[in-house]
Design a protein around this motif. Structure first.
Motif, PDB file in Angstrom:
ATOM      1  N   ARG A   1     -10.474  -0.545  -9.846  1.00  0.00           N
ATOM      2  CA  ARG A   1      -9.653  -1.743  -9.897  1.00  0.00           C
ATOM      3  C   ARG A   1      -9.423  -2.107 -11.372  1.00  0.00           C
ATOM      4  O   ARG A   1     -10.248  -2.793 -11.987  1.00  0.00           O
TER       5      ARG A   1
ATOM      6  N   GLU B   1     -12.869   4.529  -6.063  1.00  0.00           N
ATOM      7  CA  GLU B   1     -11.982   3.366  -6.138  1.00  0.00           C
ATOM      8  C   GLU B   1     -12.111   2.743  -7.522  1.00  0.00           C
ATOM      9  O   GLU B   1     -13.231   2.592  -8.039  1.00  0.00           O
TER      10      GLU B   1
ATOM     11  N   ARG C   1       0.857  -1.179   0.000  1.00  0.00           N
ATOM     12  CA  ARG C   1       0.000   0.000   0.000  1.00  0.00           C
ATOM     13  C   ARG C   1       0.896   1.232   0.000  1.00  0.00           C
ATOM     14  O   ARG C   1       1.785   1.368   0.839  1.00  0.00           O
TER      15      ARG C   1
ATOM     16  N   GLN D   1      -4.107   6.702  -3.303  1.00  0.00           N
ATOM     17  CA  GLN D   1      -3.564   5.475  -2.733  1.00  0.00           C
ATOM     18  C   GLN D   1      -3.613   4.357  -3.769  1.00  0.00           C
ATOM     19  O   GLN D   1      -4.574   4.247  -4.536  1.00  0.00           O
ATOM     20  N   ILE D   2      -2.573   3.529  -3.770  1.00  0.00           N
ATOM     21  CA  ILE D   2      -2.540   2.360  -4.641  1.00  0.00           C
ATOM     22  C   ILE D   2      -2.231   1.133  -3.806  1.00  0.00           C
ATOM     23  O   ILE D   2      -1.324   1.154  -2.964  1.00  0.00           O
TER      24      ILE D   2
ATOM     25  N   ILE E   1      -4.763  -4.966  -8.464  1.00  0.00           N
ATOM     26  CA  ILE E   1      -4.464  -3.559  -8.206  1.00  0.00           C
ATOM     27  C   ILE E   1      -5.743  -2.791  -7.870  1.00  0.00           C
ATOM     28  O   ILE E   1      -6.764  -2.926  -8.546  1.00  0.00           O
ATOM     29  N   LYS E   2      -5.651  -1.975  -6.823  1.00  0.00           N
ATOM     30  CA  LYS E   2      -6.712  -1.032  -6.485  1.00  0.00           C
ATOM     31  C   LYS E   2      -6.132   0.383  -6.502  1.00  0.00           C
ATOM     32  O   LYS E   2      -5.095   0.632  -5.895  1.00  0.00           O
ATOM     33  N   LEU E   3      -6.824   1.291  -7.176  1.00  0.00           N
ATOM     34  CA  LEU E   3      -6.483   2.704  -7.150  1.00  0.00           C
ATOM     35  C   LEU E   3      -7.587   3.430  -6.392  1.00  0.00           C
ATOM     36  O   LEU E   3      -8.779   3.252  -6.693  1.00  0.00           O
TER      37      LEU E   3
END
Length: 636
Positions: A590, A588, A113, A630-631, A595-597
């Motif tokens: 994905r 959010e 993270r 956040q990534i 990967i989540k942005l």
């Protein structure tokens, strides 16, 4: 399984329930860790399971009894049998698994993270050059695991600090069903927490049962960015059986780390321990790492299958400079050993426990707790007596004051389970200090009363009504400048509605009114806050969240506190006072499975003012705009 928005609301509510008006980042870190690495109900013990908010030690034991007697039991069936709330059911679904140990995957896993936070307006400390570093908070964390091994590294820089690794934390852990070894950073919670406990745990809130009897889970890796109250060194624990009816847990650790403190260089003493965690100005930087602490800890628990439990824990602290501080959170002197003994007995659906502690100066701390779990009602009772000079810098206290010192009180909680759909939570806490406190030149007395009704007709709807009245001794200056000590009272009422409108859309609305009154009628103030929160999830890849809040209060005394859990890893407690509004927008995305942005934008608008904040954090505007990106990467 609940929707993503349901899970977010559940976590926000649970943290708010156990930590009202407090900052609870470590609890968030713990929940999110168990979402990524769930507790296996086949191998867990009650202490490990009771780490989850809202799950008392007694409930944890009953859950595991059901699992052991019928390993194929489903969470929904267990929750129905025990009449647990839908929120607890959702938490168990997300944070636990139920599989045979030999079938657990041993593949390599990595979770990372990275986060950047900043504000659009320039604060005074950056504008005038008092802060030595640039703006922006930068956070990075990587956790890897394979089989029984786990490693973690975390770095964090706050706005105004110079170095990207201003705070660095790391650990390597080896964990089997009966042995745990940690090298690096860890925390320890033993017994009922008088000597050692994780920080920012239960405070008074709508979780009225669990706090009365809580037992620590031992030694665990430290995964938070809070820069105090952890240990750095090596620790080990082992659990085994003695015969067929007795189990023992033994653990110990050695820690050697530098802590931040204000140093009197002429007398070579520490006058205070610095726990704010900011190192931006010359005076703050001067405090960093100025005090060396060596700590040795030991714990032994004996647990009988017939419900008896005995434990003893010791903590030896040694500092390279004597600490001369009036703070109730601080050790006093150069060195000393703290000792605590605890006992508990579990019978039928009841558990009774006590703990007696002795600090390095032979001051005493006594805790007693009782909980009963019934089909239609749960009951808790907790008593405490802590001598004024008792000092336990790593201790935990469930009561009125934040530190385990100078307090006696009696707490009682009642949870009425009319059905799984309707619950009523009540508590009453009567307390007083034993001597004067640092801020009030007299004995502080108080009565805290709380009631909450929750009606949840289905997984898509929830209605909450909360009433609270907190009366206690207050100190202030009158119009003539004379110091006055009298009672004050803060009453509040909250109504909240949560509704899942469709598969894609859910909403929440809250209205809260607060009234503060000094009983001599020298001050009366009122506050009102309301918000609307909407979450839209168009697919498995995209989620949007919007919250709009309006507030109007006469002063800080009648401030209304708002919890915000808008991005994983971050929860904020915002005191809304004055007149204005607050807007929060989060998203959010994905792009691929691993990967989540995530991003969010927050703005606070205050009417009738030209500046916001004080001191070096003051901005010359009535707007406070902040953003976050956040990534997250998860490889299995």
């Amino acid at each position: 399984m609940g929707t993503y928005s349901q899970e977010d609301v559940t976590i926000e509510n649970l943290i708010e329930n156990i930590g009202e008006e407090t900052y609870s980042s470590p609890e968030i870190d713990l929940i999110e860790y168990f979402r990524d690495y769930p507790i296996n109900l086949r191998t867990a013990d009650a202490q490990e399971l009771s780490q989850l908010p809202g799950i008392s030690l007694l409930i944890a034991q009953r859950i595991l009894e059901i699992i052991h007697s019928n390993p194929l039991s489903k969470i929904s069936v267990i929750c129905d049998d025990l009449n647990l709330s839908p929120e607890i059911e959702l938490l168990l679904e997300h944070c636990t698994i139920n599989i045979e140990p030999e079938k657990m995957k041993t593949n390599f896993e990595l979770a990372s993270r990275s986060r950047y936070r900043d504000r659009l307006e320039t604060v005074k400390g950056l504008e005038n050059g008092l802060y030595k570093g640039p703006g922006g908070d930068i956070y990075n964390r990587i956790i890897t695991s394979y089989s029984n091994f786990e490693t973690g590294v975390l770095t964090n820089k706050k706005s105004g600090e110079s170095n990207l690794n201003e705070f660095t934390s790391f650990y390597a852990a080896y964990n089997t069903s009966n042995t745990k070894i940690i090298i690096g950073d860890f925390y320890a919670d033993y017994g009922m927490g008088s000597l050692l406990w994780r920080q920012f745990s239960y405070r008074k809130g709508s979780e009225v049962i669990s706090p009365a009897v809580s037992f620590g889970s031992g030694i665990n890796p430290y995964r938070s960015s809070i820069e105090f109250a952890f240990f750095r060194g090596v620790s080990a624990s082992h659990s085994n059986r003695i015969g067929d009816e007795l189990r023992f847990n033994i653990s110990g650790f050695y820690s050697d780390r530098s802590k931040s403190a204000t140093i009197d260089t002429i007398n070579n003493i520490a006058t205070s321990i610095y726990t704010a965690g900011y190192f931006r100005t010359e005076s703050e930087i001067e405090k960093k790492g100025k005090l060396n602490e060596r700590a040795i800890g030991f714990n032994l628990d004996l647990i009988s299958l017939h419900g008896f439990r005995l434990g003893i824990n010791l903590l030896n602290l040694n500092y390279d400079k004597a600490i001369i501080s009036e703070s109730s959170n601080s050790f006093r002197g150069n060195a000393g050993t703290l000792v605590a003994a605890n006992a508990a007995y579990n019978f039928s659906n009841n558990i009774v426990a006590f703990e007696l502690s002795n600090d390095a100066k032979s001051n005493k701390n006594f805790k007693f707790g009782f909980t009963h779990n019934g089909e239609f009602a749960d009951f808790s009772l907790s008593a405490r007596y802590i001598e004024p000079e008792f000092r336990s810098p790593y201790g935990y206290h469930f009561g009125e004051f934040s530190a385990p010192a100078n307090e006696q009180g009696l707490y009682s909680g009642l949870l009425i389970k009319l059905s799984k759909k309707m619950r009523i939570s009540l508590f009453a806490d009567i307390f007083n200090s034993i001597s004067r406190t640092y801020t009030i030149p007299s004995i502080v007395r108080g009565l805290d009363l709380f009631s909450e009704i929750n009606y949840q007709p289905d997984r898509k709807s929830k209605f909450t009504l909360r009433l609270r009245s907190d009366t206690k001794t207050d100190s202030y200056n009158d119009l003539q400048g004379n110091r006055v000590v009298d009672l004050s009272r803060k009453n509040s009422i909250r109504f909240e509605v949560y509704k899942t409108l469709s598969k894609e859309l859910s909403g929440r609305m809250r209205c809260e009114y607060a009234m503060f009154k000094r009983l001599d009628n020298s001050l009366n103030s009122e506050g009102l806050m309301s918000f609307v929160d909407i979450t839209w999830r168009s697919s498995e890849r995209i989620r949007l969240n919007f919250r709009y809040s309006l507030f109007s209060t006469d002063d800080l005394n009648s401030a209304v506190y708002q919890f915000e859990y808008n991005q994983p890893g971050i929860i904020q407690t915002i005191p809304l006072y004055g007149k204005g509004s607050r807007i929060l927008f989060g998203c959010e995305y994905r792009p691929i499975e691993i990967i989540k942005l995530q991003g969010s934008f927050m703005t606070t608008i205050k009417n009738e003012v030209s500046t916001i904040g004080t001191g070096n954090e003051q901005i010359n505007s009535n707007l406070d705009n902040r953003f976050l990106f956040q990534i997250e990467v998860r490889i299995r």
